[in-house]
Scaffold this motif. Structure first.
Motif, PDB file in Angstrom:
ATOM      1  N   PRO A  40       0.835  -1.198   0.000  1.00 22.27           N
ATOM      2  CA  PRO A  40       0.000   0.000   0.000  1.00 22.27           C
ATOM      3  C   PRO A  40       0.870   1.249   0.000  1.00 22.27           C
ATOM      4  O   PRO A  40       1.986   1.237   0.513  1.00 22.27           O
ATOM      5  CB  PRO A  40      -0.814  -0.116   1.292  1.00 22.27           C
ATOM      6  N   ALA A  41       0.375   2.307  -0.584  1.00 18.42           N
ATOM      7  CA  ALA A  41       1.132   3.554  -0.696  1.00 18.42           C
ATOM      8  C   ALA A  41       1.059   4.327   0.614  1.00 18.42           C
ATOM      9  O   ALA A  41       0.426   5.377   0.717  1.00 18.42           O
ATOM     10  CB  ALA A  41       0.605   4.385  -1.857  1.00 18.42           C
ATOM     11  N   THR A  42       1.711   3.777   1.642  1.00 25.31           N
ATOM     12  CA  THR A  42       1.760   4.414   2.955  1.00 25.31           C
ATOM     13  C   THR A  42       3.214   4.469   3.417  1.00 25.31           C
ATOM     14  O   THR A  42       4.049   3.689   2.950  1.00 25.31           O
ATOM     15  CB  THR A  42       0.950   3.635   4.008  1.00 25.31           C
ATOM     16  N   ALA A  91       7.437   7.272  -4.411  1.00 22.39           N
ATOM     17  CA  ALA A  91       6.083   6.870  -4.820  1.00 22.39           C
ATOM     18  C   ALA A  91       5.055   7.244  -3.756  1.00 22.39           C
ATOM     19  O   ALA A  91       3.971   7.730  -4.067  1.00 22.39           O
ATOM     20  CB  ALA A  91       6.038   5.369  -5.104  1.00 22.39           C
ATOM     21  N   VAL A  92       5.386   7.035  -2.491  1.00 23.85           N
ATOM     22  CA  VAL A  92       4.462   7.374  -1.405  1.00 23.85           C
ATOM     23  C   VAL A  92       4.252   8.880  -1.340  1.00 23.85           C
ATOM     24  O   VAL A  92       3.127   9.360  -1.240  1.00 23.85           O
ATOM     25  CB  VAL A  92       4.972   6.825  -0.046  1.00 23.85           C
ATOM     26  N   ALA A 118       3.251  10.245  -5.570  1.00 27.46           N
ATOM     27  CA  ALA A 118       2.327   9.593  -6.493  1.00 27.46           C
ATOM     28  C   ALA A 118       1.053   9.084  -5.836  1.00 27.46           C
ATOM     29  O   ALA A 118       0.049   8.920  -6.505  1.00 27.46           O
ATOM     30  CB  ALA A 118       3.026   8.433  -7.194  1.00 27.46           C
ATOM     31  N   ALA A 119       1.104   8.854  -4.551  1.00 26.86           N
ATOM     32  CA  ALA A 119      -0.041   8.233  -3.876  1.00 26.86           C
ATOM     33  C   ALA A 119      -1.173   9.236  -3.689  1.00 26.86           C
ATOM     34  O   ALA A 119      -0.967  10.352  -3.245  1.00 26.86           O
ATOM     35  CB  ALA A 119       0.380   7.687  -2.526  1.00 26.86           C
ATOM     36  N   ARG A 120      -2.347   8.795  -4.061  1.00 25.60           N
ATOM     37  CA  ARG A 120      -3.545   9.600  -3.804  1.00 25.60           C
ATOM     38  C   ARG A 120      -4.222   9.149  -2.516  1.00 25.60           C
ATOM     39  O   ARG A 120      -5.038   9.843  -1.972  1.00 25.60           O
ATOM     40  CB  ARG A 120      -4.505   9.468  -4.983  1.00 25.60           C
ATOM     41  N   GLY A 121      -3.858   7.963  -2.054  1.00 25.32           N
ATOM     42  CA  GLY A 121      -4.424   7.428  -0.828  1.00 25.32           C
ATOM     43  C   GLY A 121      -3.850   6.058  -0.541  1.00 25.32           C
ATOM     44  O   GLY A 121      -3.172   5.471  -1.391  1.00 25.32           O
ATOM     45  N   LEU A 169      -1.542   1.218  -4.808  1.00 23.42           N
ATOM     46  CA  LEU A 169      -0.528   0.197  -4.592  1.00 23.42           C
ATOM     47  C   LEU A 169       0.771   0.575  -5.290  1.00 23.42           C
ATOM     48  O   LEU A 169       0.767   1.200  -6.348  1.00 23.42           O
ATOM     49  CB  LEU A 169      -1.006  -1.154  -5.122  1.00 23.42           C
ATOM     50  N   ILE A 170       1.863   0.180  -4.678  1.00 22.39           N
ATOM     51  CA  ILE A 170       3.190   0.321  -5.248  1.00 22.39           C
ATOM     52  C   ILE A 170       3.670  -1.099  -5.538  1.00 22.39           C
ATOM     53  O   ILE A 170       3.586  -1.973  -4.680  1.00 22.39           O
ATOM     54  CB  ILE A 170       4.136   1.015  -4.257  1.00 22.39           C
ATOM     55  N   THR A 171       4.150  -1.328  -6.757  1.00 17.49           N
ATOM     56  CA  THR A 171       4.617  -2.651  -7.150  1.00 17.49           C
ATOM     57  C   THR A 171       6.135  -2.639  -7.242  1.00 17.49           C
ATOM     58  O   THR A 171       6.712  -1.773  -7.896  1.00 17.49           O
ATOM     59  CB  THR A 171       4.033  -3.062  -8.516  1.00 17.49           C
ATOM     60  N   ILE A 172       6.765  -3.592  -6.571  1.00 13.22           N
ATOM     61  CA  ILE A 172       8.219  -3.745  -6.618  1.00 13.22           C
ATOM     62  C   ILE A 172       8.515  -5.058  -7.323  1.00 13.22           C
ATOM     63  O   ILE A 172       8.007  -6.106  -6.923  1.00 13.22           O
ATOM     64  CB  ILE A 172       8.829  -3.761  -5.208  1.00 13.22           C
TER      65      ILE A 172
END
Length: 150
Positions: A34-36, A74-75, A78-81, A85-88
């Motif tokens: 998750p983008a946190t 990315a967090v 780019a993250a809106r909330g 998701l961020i993919t590695i």
């Protein structure tokens, strides 16, 4: 590059497809986080574990740092909330470690400008450019992907 119409675009939480086939003798790992801010620490731990699982003389500390910087970007940018998701993706071969971090953020201009001694953040791309053999930022159908090799 052509823009996909909104009807053809995958949903924001869809995994990003890998671009190249993985070599037969390679180890390939993919994770979505998750983008946190908590995902930065998770990404560091996962990167370290993947390097240890591959054995050999890998520079796990460099991989940890670069993945951490890419996920942090990315967090932050780019993250809106937290549902984003961020993919590695990491591919480990005998010769190279190739990593990509994908997000669902807006397009941006990738510049690894030298740090200003007065700034307290914004060093991510500069660190990646300095430590990686190669690096690139590209736009994909639903966001951005930074790819680097060690």
């Amino acid at each position: 590059m052509t823009e996909d119409s909104a009807d053809d675009a995958p949903p924001p939480d869809a995994p990003v497809q890998s671009r190249d086939p993985v070599p037969y003798d390679a180890l390939h790992y993919t994770v979505q986080l998750p983008a946190t801010p908590y995902s930065v620490a998770a990404a560091r731990a996962i990167s370290r574990a993947w390097c240890q699982s591959a054995g050999g003389e890998r520079d796990g500390e460099a991989l940890e740092l670069l993945v951490s910087e890419a996920v942090t970007n990315a967090v932050r940018h780019a993250a809106r909330g937290p549902r984003d998701l961020i993919t590695i993706d990491i591919t480990l071969t005998h010769e190279v470690t190739e990593t990509s971090v994908s997000d669902h953020g807006p397009a941006f201009t990738a510049a690894a400008t030298p740090p200003d001694l007065e700034q307290t953040s914004g060093f991510g791309l500069h660190i990646i450019a300095h430590l990686a053999r190669t690096w690139a930022v590209e736009r994909h159908a639903t966001g951005n992907r930074i790819t680097f090799t060690l």
